[in-house]
Every structure is written in C-alpha cells, then in structure tokens.
Design a protein around this motif. Structure first.
Motif, PDB file in Angstrom:
ATOM      1  N   ALA A 215       0.890  -1.173   0.000  1.00  0.00           N
ATOM      2  CA  ALA A 215       0.000   0.000   0.000  1.00  0.00           C
ATOM      3  C   ALA A 215       0.930   1.226   0.000  1.00  0.00           C
ATOM      4  N   PRO A 216       0.622   2.219  -0.824  1.00  0.00           N
ATOM      5  CA  PRO A 216       1.618   3.257  -1.103  1.00  0.00           C
ATOM      6  C   PRO A 216       2.059   4.120   0.082  1.00  0.00           C
ATOM      7  N   ASN A 217       1.143   4.558   0.928  1.00  0.00           N
ATOM      8  CA  ASN A 217       1.594   5.425   2.035  1.00  0.00           C
ATOM      9  C   ASN A 217       2.481   4.671   3.033  1.00  0.00           C
ATOM     10  N   PRO A 218       2.084   3.451   3.422  1.00  0.00           N
ATOM     11  CA  PRO A 218       3.009   2.674   4.252  1.00  0.00           C
ATOM     12  C   PRO A 218       4.334   2.379   3.545  1.00  0.00           C
TER      13      PRO A 218
ATOM     14  N   ILE B 254      -5.666  -3.850   5.049  1.00  0.00           N
ATOM     15  CA  ILE B 254      -6.737  -2.914   4.661  1.00  0.00           C
ATOM     16  C   ILE B 254      -7.884  -3.700   4.019  1.00  0.00           C
TER      17      ILE B 254
ATOM     18  N   HIS C 206      -7.973  -2.037   9.613  1.00  0.00           N
ATOM     19  CA  HIS C 206      -7.717  -0.639  10.011  1.00  0.00           C
ATOM     20  C   HIS C 206      -8.970   0.036  10.571  1.00  0.00           C
ATOM     21  N   LYS C 207     -10.113  -0.630  10.447  1.00  0.00           N
ATOM     22  CA  LYS C 207     -11.364  -0.024  10.948  1.00  0.00           C
ATOM     23  C   LYS C 207     -11.763  -0.562  12.316  1.00  0.00           C
TER      24      LYS C 207
ATOM     25  N   GLN D 116      -6.279   5.069   9.265  1.00  0.00           N
ATOM     26  CA  GLN D 116      -5.402   5.019   8.090  1.00  0.00           C
ATOM     27  C   GLN D 116      -4.058   4.405   8.469  1.00  0.00           C
TER      28      GLN D 116
ATOM     29  N   SER E  87       2.226   9.821   6.784  1.00  0.00           N
ATOM     30  CA  SER E  87       3.477   9.219   6.284  1.00  0.00           C
ATOM     31  C   SER E  87       4.606  10.255   6.189  1.00  0.00           C
TER      32      SER E  87
HETATM   33  N1  LIG Z   1      -2.201  11.255   4.441  1.00  0.00           N
HETATM   34  C1  LIG Z   1      -2.076   9.928   4.971  1.00  0.00           C
HETATM   35  C2  LIG Z   1      -2.877   8.987   4.091  1.00  0.00           C
HETATM   36  C3  LIG Z   1      -2.869   7.581   4.606  1.00  0.00           C
HETATM   37  C4  LIG Z   1      -3.745   6.679   3.758  1.00  0.00           C
HETATM   38  O1  LIG Z   1      -4.675   7.122   3.052  1.00  0.00           O
HETATM   39  N2  LIG Z   1      -3.441   5.388   3.814  1.00  0.00           N
HETATM   40  C5  LIG Z   1      -4.241   4.433   3.085  1.00  0.00           C
HETATM   41  C6  LIG Z   1      -3.336   3.274   2.644  1.00  0.00           C
HETATM   42  S1  LIG Z   1      -2.222   3.763   1.355  1.00  0.00           S
HETATM   43  C7  LIG Z   1      -5.312   3.900   3.996  1.00  0.00           C
HETATM   44  O2  LIG Z   1      -5.083   3.745   5.176  1.00  0.00           O
HETATM   45  N3  LIG Z   1      -6.500   3.601   3.442  1.00  0.00           N
HETATM   46  C8  LIG Z   1      -7.572   3.038   4.199  1.00  0.00           C
HETATM   47  C9  LIG Z   1      -8.932   3.545   3.786  1.00  0.00           C
HETATM   48  O3  LIG Z   1      -9.010   4.376   2.885  1.00  0.00           O
HETATM   49  O4  LIG Z   1      -9.929   3.116   4.353  1.00  0.00           O
HETATM   50  C10 LIG Z   1      -0.614   9.536   5.018  1.00  0.00           C
HETATM   51  O5  LIG Z   1       0.170  10.041   4.193  1.00  0.00           O
HETATM   52  O6  LIG Z   1      -0.225   8.751   5.878  1.00  0.00           O
END
Ligand SMILES: N[C@@H](CCC(=O)N[C@@H](CS)C(=O)NCC(=O)O)C(=O)O
Length: 204
Positions: A9-12, A35, A40-41, A53, A68
């Motif tokens: 997953a890109p942000n991690p 996810i 995550h919920k 997130q 991130s």
């Molecule tokens: N701005 C946050 C964005 C984090 C984010 O959107 N992470 C995504 C994974 S890449 C996530 O947790 N998505 C879960 C969802 O949308 O329910 C950051 O840079 O950490």
C-alpha cells in the motif's frame, strides 16, 4: 517503537522505503494491518490511528504519528544520514516542493481515480463517483507528463540528488499498477529514472 504498515500500500511503502534507504528498517517493530480485511477499521486500530489510516508510528512514550510524511520527518531527524530531506535552506525547499507536488498533483489525483473507479475500492469509497475518477485520471496523466519533461533535464526529481521526493514518486509509479497503468513505461525519461531507482535497490 512500532510501525503499523500494509505491504504494497503506497503510504506505508513510502515510510518503509524511506527507512530502508536510511538502512534503519530494523529500528522499528513492524506490525501488519490488512486494509482489505478492514483491520484498520477495528476499535483497537482506531485507538492507534483515529482516522483509520495506515501507516502509524507509535513511539516508546506512547506518542502516535499518523501521517506518512510526518513519520518520515521524524526518522530524518532521528537518523540524519543519509540525508533525504535536504541539508541547507535551498535543498530543503526544493525537495519539499517536489515531494508536495508529487503527493498532491500525482499521488492524490491517481488515488482519486483508483478509489472512484476500481471495484476493489467500492467498500472503502462510498459512493464511488465516475466524475471524480475521470478528473483524477486526467490530472494524474497530466502530472506524469510534466514530471517526464522535468526528468528530461534532471537525473533526480529534486536538488540533483536522491531524496524523499524520489521515494514518493517511485511508490506512486508502482501504485499505478492497480489501474493497469505504468507511467514509467509510457514516458521515456520517467522510465530511465524508474530503472535507476530499481537498480538503487532502496525499495527491496
Ligand atoms: N495522508 C495519509 C494517508 C494515509 C492513507 O490514506 N493510507 C491508506 C493506505 S495507502 C489507507 O489507510 N486507506 C484506508 C482507507 O481508505 O480506508 C498519510 O500520508 O499517511
């Protein structure tokens, strides 16, 4: 300290690639959060990350950092070498400029396209919107062109050296696979840059 992450997953990935580039991935305890299984919920994970997130970093004193870029800034200060965010005022500004451009004008636009168009995202993006998807796609494709033009004159994205801006771009190009799009195969200079990043091996 503990880093909650989701592989691929890109942000991690932005954070784990950043730590790997510093040679410090072993400085954190890693815990995977799925996810797709909506882990995550859960209430437990929301106690760590109230916006549900990934990634999230929990320090030994209990402090939670859940963006991130902010997590990378923390690691940059903790592990200053190799420097990935700029060593003087000019470098810091140029690297931040490109990192923000990639994040907001490419990554977020692509994510808007993906989240609103891909069936896999339907449970997470409610309701999906074809109009938002089309706007995101148009903006992401435009930014890929702009970056390609920039890379025609530059080996790296910012400040003539490897930085977090390259990591953010690398994870964004990789993320594009989910829409069967490979901007680095479509654009020559982006392709040359992408191959150089792979050889560098910071991502594996
Ligand atoms: N701005 C946050 C964005 C984090 C984010 O959107 N992470 C995504 C994974 S890449 C996530 O947790 N998505 C879960 C969802 O949308 O329910 C950051 O840079 O950490």
């Amino acid at each position: 300290m503990k880093l909650y992450h989701t592989p691929n997953a890109p942000n991690p990935d932005r954070v784990t690639f950043f730590l790997r580039a510093k040679g410090k991935l072993d400085a954190v305890e890693l815990e995977e959060v799925s996810i797709m299984k909506q882990e995550h919920k859960t209430k437990e994970y929301r106690d760590v990350s109230p916006f549900a997130q990934v990634p999230a970093l929990v320090l030994d004193d209990g402090t939670k950092i859940t963006e991130s870029r902010a997590i990378c800034t923390y690691f940059e200060n903790l592990f200053p070498e190799p420097n990935l965010m700029g060593s003087d005022a000019k470098e810091k500004a140029l690297i931040e400029m490109w990192d923000r451009r990639v994040e907001m004008m490419f990554f977020v636009q692509f994510a808007t396209w993906f989240r609103n168009a891909h069936e896999m995202m339907a449970p997470l993006e409610v309701p999906q919107s074809a109009e938002s998807a089309a706007k995101g796609e148009k903006a992401a494709r435009k930014m890929a062109q702009r970056i390609d033009k920039h890379l025609a004159q530059h080996e790296f994205l910012a400040a003539d050296r490897f930085s977090i801006a390259d990591i953010t771009l690398f994870i964004t190009c990789g993320f594009c696979r989910v829409m069967k799009w490979a901007p680095h195969k479509e654009h020559e200079n982006l392709g040359r840059w992408y191959d150089a990043m792979k050889v560098r091996g910071f991502a594996s």
